[in-house]
Design a protein around this motif. Structure first.
Motif, PDB file in Angstrom:
ATOM      1  N   ILE A  85     -37.700  53.508  44.608  1.00  0.00           N
ATOM      2  CA  ILE A  85     -37.004  53.414  45.814  1.00  0.00           C
ATOM      3  C   ILE A  85     -37.701  54.263  46.926  1.00  0.00           C
ATOM      4  N   LEU A  86     -38.267  55.369  46.523  1.00  0.00           N
ATOM      5  CA  LEU A  86     -39.138  56.344  47.266  1.00  0.00           C
ATOM      6  C   LEU A  86     -40.258  55.376  47.815  1.00  0.00           C
ATOM      7  N   PHE A  87     -40.891  54.572  46.980  1.00  0.00           N
ATOM      8  CA  PHE A  87     -42.055  53.901  47.422  1.00  0.00           C
ATOM      9  C   PHE A  87     -41.614  52.661  48.635  1.00  0.00           C
ATOM     10  N   LEU A  88     -40.562  51.903  48.173  1.00  0.00           N
ATOM     11  CA  LEU A  88     -39.946  50.881  48.873  1.00  0.00           C
ATOM     12  C   LEU A  88     -39.672  51.532  50.351  1.00  0.00           C
ATOM     13  N   SER A  89     -38.865  52.632  50.451  1.00  0.00           N
ATOM     14  CA  SER A  89     -38.300  53.205  51.734  1.00  0.00           C
ATOM     15  C   SER A  89     -39.355  53.699  52.628  1.00  0.00           C
ATOM     16  N   ALA A  90     -40.738  54.127  51.987  1.00  0.00           N
ATOM     17  CA  ALA A  90     -41.768  54.377  52.986  1.00  0.00           C
ATOM     18  C   ALA A  90     -42.494  53.349  53.235  1.00  0.00           C
ATOM     19  N   ALA A  91     -42.793  52.266  52.119  1.00  0.00           N
ATOM     20  CA  ALA A  91     -43.461  51.137  52.420  1.00  0.00           C
ATOM     21  C   ALA A  91     -42.578  50.109  53.738  1.00  0.00           C
ATOM     22  N   ALA A  92     -41.465  50.020  53.457  1.00  0.00           N
ATOM     23  CA  ALA A  92     -40.855  49.286  54.435  1.00  0.00           C
ATOM     24  C   ALA A  92     -41.024  49.693  55.909  1.00  0.00           C
ATOM     25  N   GLN A  93     -41.434  51.133  56.091  1.00  0.00           N
ATOM     26  CA  GLN A  93     -41.812  51.298  57.727  1.00  0.00           C
ATOM     27  C   GLN A  93     -42.758  50.601  58.318  1.00  0.00           C
ATOM     28  N   PHE A  94     -43.690  50.111  57.471  1.00  0.00           N
ATOM     29  CA  PHE A  94     -44.669  49.443  57.961  1.00  0.00           C
ATOM     30  C   PHE A  94     -44.603  47.898  58.709  1.00  0.00           C
ATOM     31  N   LEU A  95     -43.001  47.508  58.397  1.00  0.00           N
ATOM     32  CA  LEU A  95     -42.721  46.356  58.928  1.00  0.00           C
ATOM     33  C   LEU A  95     -42.125  46.644  60.470  1.00  0.00           C
ATOM     34  N   VAL A  96     -41.916  48.056  60.669  1.00  0.00           N
ATOM     35  CA  VAL A  96     -41.639  48.604  62.083  1.00  0.00           C
ATOM     36  C   VAL A  96     -42.783  48.347  62.999  1.00  0.00           C
ATOM     37  N   PRO A  97     -42.677  47.684  64.155  1.00  0.00           N
ATOM     38  CA  PRO A  97     -43.829  47.688  65.030  1.00  0.00           C
ATOM     39  C   PRO A  97     -44.115  49.111  65.618  1.00  0.00           C
ATOM     40  N   GLY A  98     -43.229  49.896  65.928  1.00  0.00           N
ATOM     41  CA  GLY A  98     -43.491  51.373  66.552  1.00  0.00           C
ATOM     42  C   GLY A  98     -44.192  51.973  65.566  1.00  0.00           C
ATOM     43  N   THR A  99     -43.898  52.046  64.227  1.00  0.00           N
ATOM     44  CA  THR A  99     -44.799  52.766  63.272  1.00  0.00           C
ATOM     45  C   THR A  99     -46.090  52.341  63.040  1.00  0.00           C
ATOM     46  N   ARG A 100     -46.248  50.957  63.135  1.00  0.00           N
ATOM     47  CA  ARG A 100     -47.961  50.739  63.010  1.00  0.00           C
ATOM     48  C   ARG A 100     -48.676  50.909  64.240  1.00  0.00           C
ATOM     49  N   THR A 101     -48.100  50.986  65.417  1.00  0.00           N
ATOM     50  CA  THR A 101     -48.761  51.143  66.528  1.00  0.00           C
ATOM     51  C   THR A 101     -48.807  52.290  67.343  1.00  0.00           C
ATOM     52  N   LEU A 102     -47.637  53.342  67.034  1.00  0.00           N
ATOM     53  CA  LEU A 102     -47.543  54.439  67.867  1.00  0.00           C
ATOM     54  C   LEU A 102     -48.939  55.179  67.656  1.00  0.00           C
TER      55      LEU A 102
END
Length: 412
Positions: A372-389
């Motif tokens: 769950i720790l891994f997935l909760s962090a990895a899921a953030q890379f699906l968010v456009p702002g996280t990838r591009t900020l």
């Protein structure tokens, strides 16, 4: 010699963080020696949690309404009096559980006002291009204090009694209060609105930014799983890895990892800092999984160093992203929502640890929570702002509300 505002804040907070370690040790020792036992200590801790949950959002509003250092001074004064009351109680051998719970709640409630004000104040003290370094420096000082405080507190309480530990903590709040009073920075403040309207405005500020909103949701899930882990790894360390001494070595490794992570954040400054932060948070599951396989002390120590280095680097990246992208006049409220997700989720995980381990076994629960720790962090890379900020180009202009002459004298 004239100290900069940042140096004053760092010095005052370091003393306060060290002092908190004294109170952590003193409280447990005082309650047990007074005959209270785990039940009383649990009630005191529960009182603190309830106060934290009740006050955090309101603390954020007042941090944005007033000069943040004024809120910090008021909070330190209340906590000084509460710690002094605890010292007096145990010095006079007049233990009262209800009074102790009340003092703990008052102290934690005051801290709920201090923390958002502290978050609101920090970006005013350094030029924008130095924010990451300033956040890394404070993280390093805090992590080091969390190691030194309990160690020094244990020696002091063993030699002079629990009341001495509370007295040292009260003195540390006095030092923090003096440092805040000496700060010259001033924040710009606008007109006030009704309390609920200002709380809602803080949430709307979060909802405008996908990386911030989904980051808070991800952090909530993360903290629930981590709350389970933090309980179970203590049991594993004591029962299977060597007892209290093993737990001490692991705690030291976690602190060392935090210092390493902050040191890396001082030097490594990518433009996509938030993305780098979520990447390093993916290292934390290694720490939890080391308790399952190979389940050896040396592996757990290595996992703690690596995992906590990633965690503290992420903390620096997260704080810097918020400071760079949220208007300063809203920082207290946004930070209070951030704090609330952490303090609400962690106790839920703590409570679930026992029933889950009894039903499914410690190893299975730790493995699932690590996933769950891994997935909760990895899921953030699906968010456009996280990838591009990105961290944009900064000027040498002073932060809002800072007299121009202070920009030259302030450093991280």
């Amino acid at each position: 010699m004239r100290f900069s505002d940042f140096q004053l804040l760092a010095a005052g907070q370091t003393l306060s963080w060290v002092g908190n370690g004294f109170q952590t040790v003193a409280l447990a020792v005082a309650v047990v020696l007074a005959g209270g036992g785990p039940g009383d200590l649990g009630l005191v801790m529960a009182s603190s949690i309830v106060a934290r949950l009740a006050c955090t959002l309101f603390g954020g509003v007042w941090a944005d309404r007033l000069q943040p250092q004024h809120v910090m001074v008021g909070s330190d004064l209340v906590r000084l009096l509460a710690a002094g009351g605890m010292a007096l109680m145990f010095f006079s051998d007049s233990y009262h559980l209800v009074l102790l719970c009340a003092l703990a709640a008052i102290s934690t409630g005051a801290a709920s006002f201090f923390d958002p004000a502290f978050s609101s104040l920090r970006p005013l003290l350094v030029p924008p291009e130095k924010r990451q370094s300033a956040n890394a420096t404070l993280s390093m000082l805090q992590t080091g204090s969390q190691i030194a405080g309990p160690a020094l507190g244990g020696v002091t309480v063993a030699a002079f009694g629990a009341s001495a530990g509370f007295t040292v903590n009260a003195s540390s709040f006095l030092a923090s209060m003096v440092a805040a009073l000496l700060l010259r920075v001033r924040a710009q403040r606008g007109e006030r609105s009704p309390m609920l309207a200002e709380l809602a405005a803080g949430w709307r500020e979060i909802a405008k930014r996908d990386w911030l909103m989904f980051g808070l949701f991800g952090a909530t899930v993360y903290h629930i799983a981590n709350g389970v882990i933090l309980v179970l790894v203590q049991v594993v360390a004591i029962e299977r890895l060597g007892g209290p001494s093993a737990a001490g070595f692991i705690a030291a490794a976690e602190g060392l990892g935090g210092v390493i992570g902050a040191a890396i954040a001082l030097r490594f400054k990518p433009r996509r800092l938030l993305r780098a932060g979520w990447l390093t948070l993916l290292l934390m599951p290694l720490w939890a999984l080391a308790y399952v396989w190979p389940a050896e002390l040396i592996a757990v120590i290595a996992g703690a160093i690596i995992g906590y280095a990633g965690l503290i680097f992420f903390d620096v990246a997260w704080e810097t992203a918020i400071q760079d992208n949220v208007p300063q006049r809203m920082l207290g409220r946004v930070s209070s929502w951030d704090y609330l997700t952490s303090f609400l989720a962690m106790p839920v995980g703590n409570v679930l640890a026992g029933p889950l381990s009894a039903a499914y076994g410690t190893s299975k629960v730790l493995t699932t929570c690590a996933a769950i720790l891994f997935l909760s962090a990895a899921a953030q890379f699906l968010v456009p702002g996280t990838r591009t900020l990105t961290r944009g180009p900064h000027t040498d202009a002073p932060a809002p509300g800072r007299p121009p002459e202070l920009a030259e004298s302030t450093g991280a």
